[in-house]
Motif scaffolding. Structure first.
Motif, PDB file in Angstrom:
ATOM      1  N   ASP A  68      63.156  27.249 -31.836  1.00  0.00           N
ATOM      2  CA  ASP A  68      63.221  25.611 -31.470  1.00  0.00           C
ATOM      3  C   ASP A  68      61.884  25.236 -31.054  1.00  0.00           C
ATOM      4  O   ASP A  68      61.716  23.933 -31.448  1.00  0.00           O
ATOM      5  CB  ASP A  68      63.947  25.697 -29.911  1.00  0.00           C
ATOM      6  N   CYS A  69      61.047  25.787 -30.555  1.00  0.00           N
ATOM      7  CA  CYS A  69      59.417  25.399 -30.535  1.00  0.00           C
ATOM      8  C   CYS A  69      58.792  24.956 -31.945  1.00  0.00           C
ATOM      9  O   CYS A  69      58.300  23.909 -32.146  1.00  0.00           O
ATOM     10  CB  CYS A  69      58.460  26.421 -29.723  1.00  0.00           C
ATOM     11  N   ASN A 118      52.632  19.360 -30.273  1.00  0.00           N
ATOM     12  CA  ASN A 118      54.134  19.492 -30.273  1.00  0.00           C
ATOM     13  C   ASN A 118      54.537  21.096 -29.980  1.00  0.00           C
ATOM     14  O   ASN A 118      55.421  21.175 -28.995  1.00  0.00           O
ATOM     15  CB  ASN A 118      55.045  19.122 -31.435  1.00  0.00           C
ATOM     16  N   LEU A 119      53.876  22.028 -30.419  1.00  0.00           N
ATOM     17  CA  LEU A 119      54.308  23.496 -30.640  1.00  0.00           C
ATOM     18  C   LEU A 119      54.026  23.839 -29.114  1.00  0.00           C
ATOM     19  O   LEU A 119      54.810  24.437 -28.472  1.00  0.00           O
ATOM     20  CB  LEU A 119      53.514  24.113 -31.340  1.00  0.00           C
ATOM     21  N   ALA A 166      56.438  22.209 -26.480  1.00  0.00           N
ATOM     22  CA  ALA A 166      57.479  22.820 -26.185  1.00  0.00           C
ATOM     23  C   ALA A 166      57.584  24.218 -25.792  1.00  0.00           C
ATOM     24  O   ALA A 166      58.699  24.445 -24.923  1.00  0.00           O
ATOM     25  CB  ALA A 166      57.974  22.838 -27.731  1.00  0.00           C
ATOM     26  N   LEU A 167      56.470  24.809 -26.022  1.00  0.00           N
ATOM     27  CA  LEU A 167      56.484  26.302 -25.343  1.00  0.00           C
ATOM     28  C   LEU A 167      56.378  26.157 -23.714  1.00  0.00           C
ATOM     29  O   LEU A 167      57.252  26.842 -23.165  1.00  0.00           O
ATOM     30  CB  LEU A 167      55.181  26.940 -25.806  1.00  0.00           C
ATOM     31  N   HIS A 221      59.870  25.216 -22.290  1.00  0.00           N
ATOM     32  CA  HIS A 221      60.729  26.233 -22.399  1.00  0.00           C
ATOM     33  C   HIS A 221      60.445  27.327 -21.314  1.00  0.00           C
ATOM     34  O   HIS A 221      60.996  28.376 -21.154  1.00  0.00           O
ATOM     35  CB  HIS A 221      60.919  27.077 -23.537  1.00  0.00           C
ATOM     36  N   SER A 263      50.868  28.749 -23.866  1.00  0.00           N
ATOM     37  CA  SER A 263      49.982  28.964 -24.957  1.00  0.00           C
ATOM     38  C   SER A 263      48.377  28.997 -24.774  1.00  0.00           C
ATOM     39  O   SER A 263      48.053  28.450 -23.653  1.00  0.00           O
ATOM     40  CB  SER A 263      50.460  27.870 -26.052  1.00  0.00           C
TER      41      SER A 263
END
Length: 246
Positions: free
Chosen positions: A43-44, A181-182, A185-186, A189, A193
């Motif tokens: 999803d990420c 974005n990545l 997104a992490l 959730h 990162s």
């Protein structure tokens, strides 16, 4: 992701939840041993590819390093940083300044609607092959730069990319947006990162078997933050120093 999905109505958004995601995102230097569930990681990565990008040519690739042996080697190439050594997964974010031609053709082939607007078809068939093509030894780029300087005396014109070097910058800008974005997104959730620029690019390229023209923009370490994962208090310079209202 269904590339042919139609437009949807705008969802209600809680800005405070978004603010929590942005403000709680930190560059994490140590992670726990918890794995990232496969569906979360997928999803990420999908959300990463929804980032805005130049002409929708999506000049990026993501190399997801999960196998312990290879991950250890990539972590070593990242100068043995704690973030790299302790991460559940390392994601090598790659800019591809050379993929524009194939992606322009693919945009024509995979257009998600029954009819492609003529202006869009013209762009991918005629404009993009001229705009992004630099020609042998960059000769076409130099010619376009000369033409741009001349025409630009009387009206606004696009100023580049006019060289293979500028194409690298072009691709990297879009790829960096996808990386952000990545990472957001992490965080959304419940994972974290650390974007790393400290790495031996030659070794990373060799380890992931990167094509010759691919550029390693950053290596993103990802996982669940450890209690000692944040080294220092976050601070930023005074916004008045950096934001200018004209």
């Amino acid at each position: 992701m269904n590339a042919k999905a139609g437009p949807t109505s705008l969802p209600e958004i809680d800005v405070e939840e978004f603010r929590k995601v942005v403000r709680s995102r930190r560059s994490i230097r140590r992670f726990t041993d918890d794995p990232i569930p496969e569906q979360v990681l997928e999803d990420c990565l999908e959300l990463a590819t929804l980032a805005p990008n130049s002409s929708n040519l999506q000049p990026w690739e993501f190399y997801v390093v999960q196998t312990p042996e290879l991950k250890a080697k990539v972590a070593h190439a990242c100068l043995g940083q704690n973030a790299a050594k302790s991460a559940a997964v390392l994601i090598v974010v790659v800019a591809r300044p050379d993929s524009w031609r194939d992606h322009a053709r693919q945009a024509l082939k995979d257009w998600p609607e029954e009819t492609m607007p003529p202006i869009v078809e013209k762009y991918y068939r005629k404009v993009a092959p001229i705009h992004y093509n630099q020609g042998p030894l960059g000769v076409l780029g130099l010619a376009k730069k000369a033409a741009g300087l001349a025409v630009g005396l009387t009206r606004p014109v696009p100023r580049g990319p006019y060289s293979h070097c500028e194409m690298k910058i072009w691709a990297t800008k879009s790829t960096a947006l996808a990386a952000q974005n990545l990472m957001l997104a992490l965080r959304a959730h419940g994972f974290d990162s650390c974007p790393m620029e400290g790495f031996d690019e030659c070794r990373v390229r060799k380890l992931i078997k990167l094509p010759a023209k691919g550029l390693v923009t950053m290596v993103v370490a990802a996982g669940r933050r450890a209690e000692n994962g944040v080294y220092n208090r976050q601070y930023r310079f005074d916004q008045r120093q950096l934001v200018h209202y004209l």
